[in-house]
Scaffold this motif. Structure first.
Motif, short mmCIF file in Angstrom:
data_model
loop_
_atom_site.label_atom_id
_atom_site.label_comp_id
_atom_site.label_asym_id
_atom_site.label_seq_id
_atom_site.Cartn_x
_atom_site.Cartn_y
_atom_site.Cartn_z
N GLY A 1 0.80 -1.22 0.00
CA GLY A 1 0.00 0.00 0.00
C GLY A 1 0.83 1.27 0.00
O GLY A 1 0.31 2.36 -0.24
N GLU A 2 2.16 1.12 0.24
CA GLU A 2 3.05 2.29 0.22
C GLU A 2 3.47 2.66 -1.20
O GLU A 2 4.13 3.68 -1.40
N ARG B 1 2.71 4.34 -3.94
CA ARG B 1 1.73 5.38 -4.25
C ARG B 1 1.52 5.57 -5.75
O ARG B 1 0.50 6.15 -6.16
N GLN C 1 -6.10 -4.11 4.72
CA GLN C 1 -6.74 -2.84 4.39
C GLN C 1 -5.72 -1.79 3.97
O GLN C 1 -6.04 -0.86 3.22
N GLU C 2 -4.46 -1.94 4.42
CA GLU C 2 -3.42 -1.00 4.02
C GLU C 2 -3.16 -1.01 2.52
O GLU C 2 -2.64 -0.03 1.96
N ASP D 1 -4.28 1.94 0.53
CA ASP D 1 -3.60 3.23 0.58
C ASP D 1 -2.96 3.55 -0.76
O ASP D 1 -2.56 4.70 -1.00
N THR E 1 -3.79 4.50 -3.69
CA THR E 1 -5.04 5.05 -4.24
C THR E 1 -4.98 5.34 -5.73
O THR E 1 -5.96 5.81 -6.30
N ALA F 1 -12.16 -0.29 3.15
CA ALA F 1 -11.19 0.70 2.67
C ALA F 1 -11.05 0.71 1.16
O ALA F 1 -10.47 1.65 0.60
N LYS G 1 -11.64 3.83 -1.01
CA LYS G 1 -10.70 4.95 -1.16
C LYS G 1 -10.06 4.99 -2.54
O LYS G 1 -9.52 6.01 -2.95
#
Length: 331
Positions: free
Chosen positions: A43-44, A46, A64-65, A68, A70, A89, A92
């Motif tokens: 999830g990091e 980006r 759920q991470e 992130d 997105t 999540a 998002k």
């Protein structure tokens, strides 16, 4: 910005250190023998827009991470052993266009946040054990082209808001526990090519509005509790190759308009209460095809071989007859 390692017989697990590649946009690890779980550190990433890890041996839940990330547009997780629920999540990831969760061991209800993803074009969650209903919020997914919900434990009714999905090409609802009637609003989805809703608890009439789906190629409504008869409007479905209405409570005469279905290759009507003679135009059209069997000539199965004077169907061109007096054993 791309790692492409699909179908390389890789084992082991997905390294969490991939999160240290800040410019990674495309990660293909599908079709290997990768096990373990999905690292939440993904999830990091980006900038990642495509994550494809389908067809492996991945276990555990979806962290759920992961959502992130997105900028994700493609999330391909099918064909693993993923368990647990779909995290709320996911709402998002507004950019998500394709979500493949099919052929896993996921369960629980589908979070309402999923139905906020208005760019979603392909949604495949089939072959899991999701339960609960499809909410009216599905009408928000106006970009949706493929909707595969089949072979779960979904129940309640089919929402009328599905009729707002005017870009829909595939609607797969078979092998669930849907009840109630088939919404006539589905007739608004003019691009629909495949509508499968067999093996549910649907009742009532088949909506005449389905006859306006002129691009429809496959219609399967077998093994429900549908009543009345085949709508005359079906004669407009000139591209229809498969019509499966077996094991319902349909009756009356078979509409002569079915003889207009010049592309038809498979017609299954057994397990109903049709009577009279099969329309000659239908037989003439079917017998003009070469060979027998699905996709090779034609296949036409129905209840026949019984006592016609007692209301059974007379079918001179059926390739397979089911005799209602012998527990649907072919004769």
């Amino acid at each position: 910005n791309t790692i492409h390692l699909s179908s390389n017989n890789l084992g082991g697990s997905i390294p969490s250190e991939l999160s240290k590649l800040p410019h990674l946009e495309y990660l293909y690890l599908d079709g290997n023998n990768i096990g373990g779980t999905i690292p939440p550190q993904l999830g990091e990433l980006r900038k990642i827009t495509l994550l494809s890890i389908g067809g492996n041996n991945i276990m555990g839940t979806i962290p759920q991470e992961l959502f992130d990330a997105t900028n994700l547009e493609w999330l391909i997780l099918h064909g693993n052993s993923i368990t647990g629920t779909l995290p709320a999540a996911i709402g998002k990831v507004a950019s998500l266009k394709r979500l493949y969760l099919n052929d896993n061991a996921m369960q629980g209800t589908i979070p309402e946040s999923l139905y906020r993803l208005e760019q979603l074009r392909s949604l495949r969650i089939n072959n899991n054990t999701f339960h609960g209903s499809i909410p009216s919020l599905i009408g928000n997914l106006t970009s949706l082209q493929v909707c595969s919900f089949h072979n779960n434990e979904l129940n309640s009714t089919i929402p009328t808001e599905i009729g707002k999905l005017t870009n829909l090409n595939e609607l797969m609802l078979q092998d669930n526990h849907f009840s109630g009637t088939i919404p006539k609003q589905i007739g608004n989805s003019k691009q629909l090519g495949f509508l499968h809703a067999s093996n549910n608890l649907l009742s009532g009439r088949i909506p005449i509005e389905l006859g306006s789906l002129i691009d429809l190629k496959e219609l399967s409504l077998s093994n429900n509790q549908l009543t009345s008869t085949i709508p005359d409007s079906f004669g407009q479905l000139s591209w229809l190759t498969t019509l499966e209405l077996s094991r319902n409570s349909l009756g009356g005469n078979i509409s002569a308009s079915v003889g207009n279905l010049s592309a038809l290759k498979s017609l299954k009507l057994e397990g109903n209460y049709f009577e009279g003679d099969v329309p000659q135009d239908l037989c003439d059209m079917l017998e003009g095809k070469d060979g027998y069997g699905p996709f090779q000539g034609y296949h036409f199965s129905s209840d026949c071989g019984g006592d016609v004077s007692a209301g059974s169907l007379s079918c001179a061109c059926c390739t397979r007859c089911f005799n209602e007096f012998s527990s649907n054993v072919p004769v």
